[in-house]
Design a protein around this motif. Structure first.
Motif, short mmCIF file in Angstrom:
data_model
loop_
_atom_site.label_atom_id
_atom_site.label_comp_id
_atom_site.label_asym_id
_atom_site.label_seq_id
_atom_site.Cartn_x
_atom_site.Cartn_y
_atom_site.Cartn_z
N ALA A 160 -24.59 -0.22 -20.18
CA ALA A 160 -24.48 -1.08 -19.00
C ALA A 160 -23.93 -0.22 -17.86
O ALA A 160 -23.11 0.68 -18.09
CB ALA A 160 -23.58 -2.27 -19.27
N LEU A 161 -24.36 -0.49 -16.65
CA LEU A 161 -23.94 0.26 -15.49
C LEU A 161 -23.33 -0.71 -14.48
O LEU A 161 -23.99 -1.65 -14.04
CB LEU A 161 -25.14 0.99 -14.87
CG LEU A 161 -24.85 2.08 -13.84
CD1 LEU A 161 -24.06 3.22 -14.48
CD2 LEU A 161 -26.17 2.63 -13.29
N VAL A 162 -22.07 -0.49 -14.15
CA VAL A 162 -21.36 -1.35 -13.19
C VAL A 162 -21.02 -0.51 -11.96
O VAL A 162 -20.57 0.63 -12.09
CB VAL A 162 -20.08 -1.93 -13.81
CG1 VAL A 162 -19.31 -2.75 -12.78
CG2 VAL A 162 -20.43 -2.80 -15.02
N SER A 163 -21.25 -1.08 -10.80
CA SER A 163 -21.06 -0.34 -9.56
C SER A 163 -20.11 -1.07 -8.62
O SER A 163 -20.28 -2.27 -8.37
CB SER A 163 -22.41 -0.11 -8.88
OG SER A 163 -22.28 0.70 -7.73
N ALA A 164 -19.11 -0.35 -8.11
CA ALA A 164 -18.24 -0.85 -7.05
C ALA A 164 -18.75 -0.26 -5.75
O ALA A 164 -18.85 0.96 -5.61
CB ALA A 164 -16.80 -0.43 -7.31
N ILE A 165 -19.11 -1.13 -4.80
CA ILE A 165 -19.83 -0.69 -3.60
C ILE A 165 -19.05 -1.07 -2.34
O ILE A 165 -18.45 -2.15 -2.27
CB ILE A 165 -21.23 -1.35 -3.56
CG1 ILE A 165 -22.03 -0.97 -4.82
CG2 ILE A 165 -22.01 -0.94 -2.32
CD1 ILE A 165 -23.30 -1.77 -5.00
N GLY A 166 -19.08 -0.19 -1.37
CA GLY A 166 -18.43 -0.49 -0.10
C GLY A 166 -18.86 0.51 0.97
O GLY A 166 -19.38 1.59 0.66
N ARG A 167 -18.63 0.16 2.23
CA ARG A 167 -19.01 1.06 3.32
C ARG A 167 -18.24 2.37 3.28
O ARG A 167 -18.74 3.41 3.68
CB ARG A 167 -18.77 0.36 4.67
CG ARG A 167 -19.81 -0.65 5.06
CD ARG A 167 -19.33 -1.51 6.22
NE ARG A 167 -18.40 -2.54 5.77
CZ ARG A 167 -17.73 -3.35 6.58
NH1 ARG A 167 -17.87 -3.22 7.89
NH2 ARG A 167 -16.91 -4.27 6.09
N ASP A 168 -17.00 2.33 2.79
CA ASP A 168 -16.17 3.53 2.75
C ASP A 168 -15.28 3.48 1.52
O ASP A 168 -14.33 2.71 1.45
CB ASP A 168 -15.31 3.61 4.02
CG ASP A 168 -14.35 4.80 4.00
OD1 ASP A 168 -14.53 5.69 3.14
OD2 ASP A 168 -13.45 4.84 4.85
N LEU A 169 -15.60 4.33 0.55
CA LEU A 169 -14.77 4.46 -0.65
C LEU A 169 -14.13 5.85 -0.66
O LEU A 169 -13.91 6.44 -1.72
CB LEU A 169 -15.60 4.25 -1.92
CG LEU A 169 -16.42 2.95 -2.03
CD1 LEU A 169 -17.01 2.82 -3.42
CD2 LEU A 169 -15.57 1.74 -1.70
N ALA A 197 -16.69 -7.88 -18.88
CA ALA A 197 -15.28 -7.55 -18.76
C ALA A 197 -15.05 -6.45 -17.73
O ALA A 197 -14.04 -6.46 -17.01
CB ALA A 197 -14.73 -7.13 -20.12
N THR A 198 -15.97 -5.51 -17.64
CA THR A 198 -15.84 -4.42 -16.68
C THR A 198 -15.95 -4.92 -15.25
O THR A 198 -15.18 -4.52 -14.37
CB THR A 198 -16.91 -3.34 -16.95
OG1 THR A 198 -16.76 -2.84 -18.28
CG2 THR A 198 -16.78 -2.18 -15.97
N ILE A 199 -16.91 -5.81 -15.02
CA ILE A 199 -17.05 -6.38 -13.68
C ILE A 199 -15.79 -7.15 -13.30
O ILE A 199 -15.26 -7.01 -12.18
CB ILE A 199 -18.29 -7.29 -13.60
CG1 ILE A 199 -19.56 -6.43 -13.56
CG2 ILE A 199 -18.23 -8.21 -12.37
CD1 ILE A 199 -20.84 -7.20 -13.38
N ALA A 200 -15.28 -7.96 -14.22
CA ALA A 200 -14.07 -8.74 -13.94
C ALA A 200 -12.88 -7.83 -13.68
O ALA A 200 -12.08 -8.07 -12.75
CB ALA A 200 -13.78 -9.68 -15.11
N ALA A 201 -12.74 -6.76 -14.47
CA ALA A 201 -11.60 -5.86 -14.32
C ALA A 201 -11.66 -5.11 -12.99
O ALA A 201 -10.64 -4.98 -12.29
CB ALA A 201 -11.57 -4.87 -15.48
N VAL A 237 -18.66 -5.87 -6.42
CA VAL A 237 -18.79 -5.27 -7.75
C VAL A 237 -19.97 -5.95 -8.43
O VAL A 237 -19.99 -7.18 -8.59
CB VAL A 237 -17.51 -5.45 -8.59
CG1 VAL A 237 -17.71 -4.86 -9.99
CG2 VAL A 237 -16.32 -4.80 -7.90
N THR A 238 -20.94 -5.17 -8.83
CA THR A 238 -22.13 -5.71 -9.46
C THR A 238 -22.63 -4.69 -10.48
O THR A 238 -22.01 -3.66 -10.70
CB THR A 238 -23.21 -6.03 -8.41
OG1 THR A 238 -24.33 -6.67 -9.05
CG2 THR A 238 -23.71 -4.78 -7.71
N GLY A 239 -23.74 -4.97 -11.12
CA GLY A 239 -24.24 -4.02 -12.10
C GLY A 239 -25.46 -4.52 -12.85
O GLY A 239 -26.00 -5.59 -12.56
N LEU A 240 -25.88 -3.72 -13.79
CA LEU A 240 -27.02 -4.04 -14.64
C LEU A 240 -26.60 -3.88 -16.10
O LEU A 240 -26.03 -2.85 -16.48
CB LEU A 240 -28.19 -3.09 -14.33
CG LEU A 240 -28.87 -3.29 -12.97
CD1 LEU A 240 -29.77 -2.11 -12.65
CD2 LEU A 240 -29.66 -4.59 -12.95
#
Length: 483
Positions: free
Chosen positions: A406-415, A458-462, A326-329
């Motif tokens: 702000a833009l937060v992204s949850a990333i993975g090979r398969d979502l 807070a979004t990244i943590a959640a 989970v990361t973001g800008l």
């Protein structure tokens, strides 16, 4: 030159500045004899050096290049270049206890800096005549200035290793005083032509002068391109990037450090998504060569040499749907273009994209409906305002709005599982976060959440808690809740 045994390894600028620690971990560590070799190192400039030579990567504070290229800069760039030289000498003072070695390093730095100074003075005088325009030479100036930082660190690293009994050799790809111009592949092959990897340790400059003009295409991601082509051309078994941190499931400054975990393994698709979020494992176009050649990339913490780090492969599908990072800008601009006449009319998209490209604004994401196109942008407010002015002239009836998000992204090979989206919404709700928007694309490799800037951390943590910590900690409970 070719060997199935060797690796090609890049060291980032922040790690390069921790010279003594690097000697004890990556460069030498516990290695002796033959174990010191069968490696090629690509080195970045010391931390902050390229910022001083060009402009600060984050704040935009002008460096030598920015001052030189500015018509209002006058000769101020000369003082900035002198400050860079002083910074180089100070760094040499810190890493070389031996007086003779320090003087050798200072002479090298002085020759390069003063050579560049003379060149820029001559260019300024030449361009004072109307027949010569400075703008036509600025890319070359930018490349020449950037090369100073890599040449400095590569020379120092090779010299320091020599003092420790290692047969290291600087491989200078910066084109310094070269009479011919080569392609990147040709420059690499020429530089390594007489290197015996079994008995020598090549220290290669991250910047390479070549006919492709790396900075014109990759800007400051050029060292990763050098790493990539070196790896492919020498048929290395693996490429390695040494950073000052692990490639982890989240930034430990935003999520409890004990909850953050090293990713361990992933694929190049995830690496591309990370790059889009500004968290580069490797430049996407540099990764392309490695992916096509089937060569894995390993990202390691330079100061935890025993840890295997994270390996990135092209042929590594996920065994199950799961978020890996989970990361973001935080400082992103939502650039919303609304025109009632847009419905069924072509041309709006291309005009907007051309304006963004013209002013070098980075597009992170995009959404659209019948009469609205929204781009999520990273760049200076000045550049984005220029885009707005251009489009206002081209489409006077359009309504253009700009807001910071702000833009937060949850990333993975398969979502691919619908539970990922369901769990994300639940995690945000439990944390009292109401998103401004959610982007869940058909190609399930990332889930993007748009929030107010003050809700970024807070979004990244959640999301990390809901999609990584709770997801792996209690799979049965998770499945039961989703049902």
């Amino acid at each position: 030159m070719e060997s199935p045994l060797h690796t090609v390894e890049k060291i980032g600028g922040t790690s390069m500045s921790r010279t003594e620690e690097l000697l004890d971990t990556v460069l030498i560590g516990g290695r002796k004899g033959a174990d010191l070799y069968q490696r090629i190192f690509v080195v970045s400039a010391y931390a902050g050096m390229t910022d001083d030579l060009l402009e600060h990567k984050k704040s935009g504070k002008p460096g030598v290049y920015a001052l030189f290229s500015s018509a209002e800069g006058g000769w101020v760039w000369g003082d900035a270049l002198t400050a860079v030289a002083d910074k180089m000498y100070a760094h040499n003072e810190r890493i070389f206890a031996d007086e003779s070695a320090r003087q050798t390093a200072n002479r090298f730095a002085r020759e390069r800096v003063e050579g560049v100074r003379s060149c820029l003075i001559d260019l300024s005088r030449l361009c004072s005549f109307g027949h010569f325009q400075l703008e036509q030479h600025l890319l070359t100036v930018r490349e020449m200035l950037a090369s100073l930082g890599e040449a400095h660190s590569a020379f120092n690293t090779a010299l320091l290793l020599n003092l420790h009994g290692v047969r290291a050799r600087m491989i200078d790809l910066t084109g310094w005083r070269d009479e011919a111009r080569y392609t990147l592949d040709e420059a690499i092959e020429r530089g390594l032509a007489d290197v015996d990897l079994a008995t020598e340790l090549p220290i290669v400059t991250g910047y390479a002068q070549c006919s492709e003009s790396l900075m014109g295409t990759y800007d400051r991601g050029y060292s990763e391109v050098t790493l990539s082509r070196l790896t492919v051309l020498t048929r290395a078994r693996e490429a390695i990037i040494h950073k000052e941190f692990h490639l982890s499931s989240a930034d430990p400054r935003l999520v409890a450090p004990e909850a953050v975990r090293v990713i361990g393994e992933t694929n190049y698709d995830v690496a591309d998504q990370l790059s889009n979020m500004g968290m580069e494992a490797i430049h996407p176009r540099a990764a392309k060569s490695l992916r096509q050649a089937g060569i894995p990339l390993r990202v390691k913490n330079a100061f935890e040499p025993e840890h295997p780090g994270t390996v990135i492969r092209s042929d590594l599908p996920a065994q199950s749907a799961q978020v890996e990072i989970v990361t973001g800008l935080k400082n992103v601009y939502a650039f919303e273009f609304y025109d009632q006449d847009m419905v069924g009319v072509k041309g709006y998209d291309s005009e907007i994209l051309e304006a963004l490209k013209r002013h070098k604004v980075w597009i992170i994401a995009k959404t659209s409906n019948a009469n609205t196109i929204t781009h999520y942008l990273k760049g200076s407010m000045k550049a984005i305002k220029r885009v707005e002015n251009d489009l206002s002239k081209a489409f006077p009836a359009a309504d253009i709005t700009l807001r910071k998000i702000a833009l937060v992204s949850a990333i993975g090979r398969d979502l691919g599982s619908t539970r990922v989206l369901t769990q994300a919404i639940r995690a945000l709700s439990d944390a009292g976060i109401e998103p401004l928007g959610v982007h869940d694309l058909l190609r399930k490799v990332d889930l993007q959440v748009v929030v107010e800037p003050d809700q970024f951390e807070a979004t990244i943590a959640a999301l990390h808690k809901g999609l990584i910590e709770d997801w792996t900690a209690a799979p049965q409970a998770r499945l039961h809740a989703a049902a």
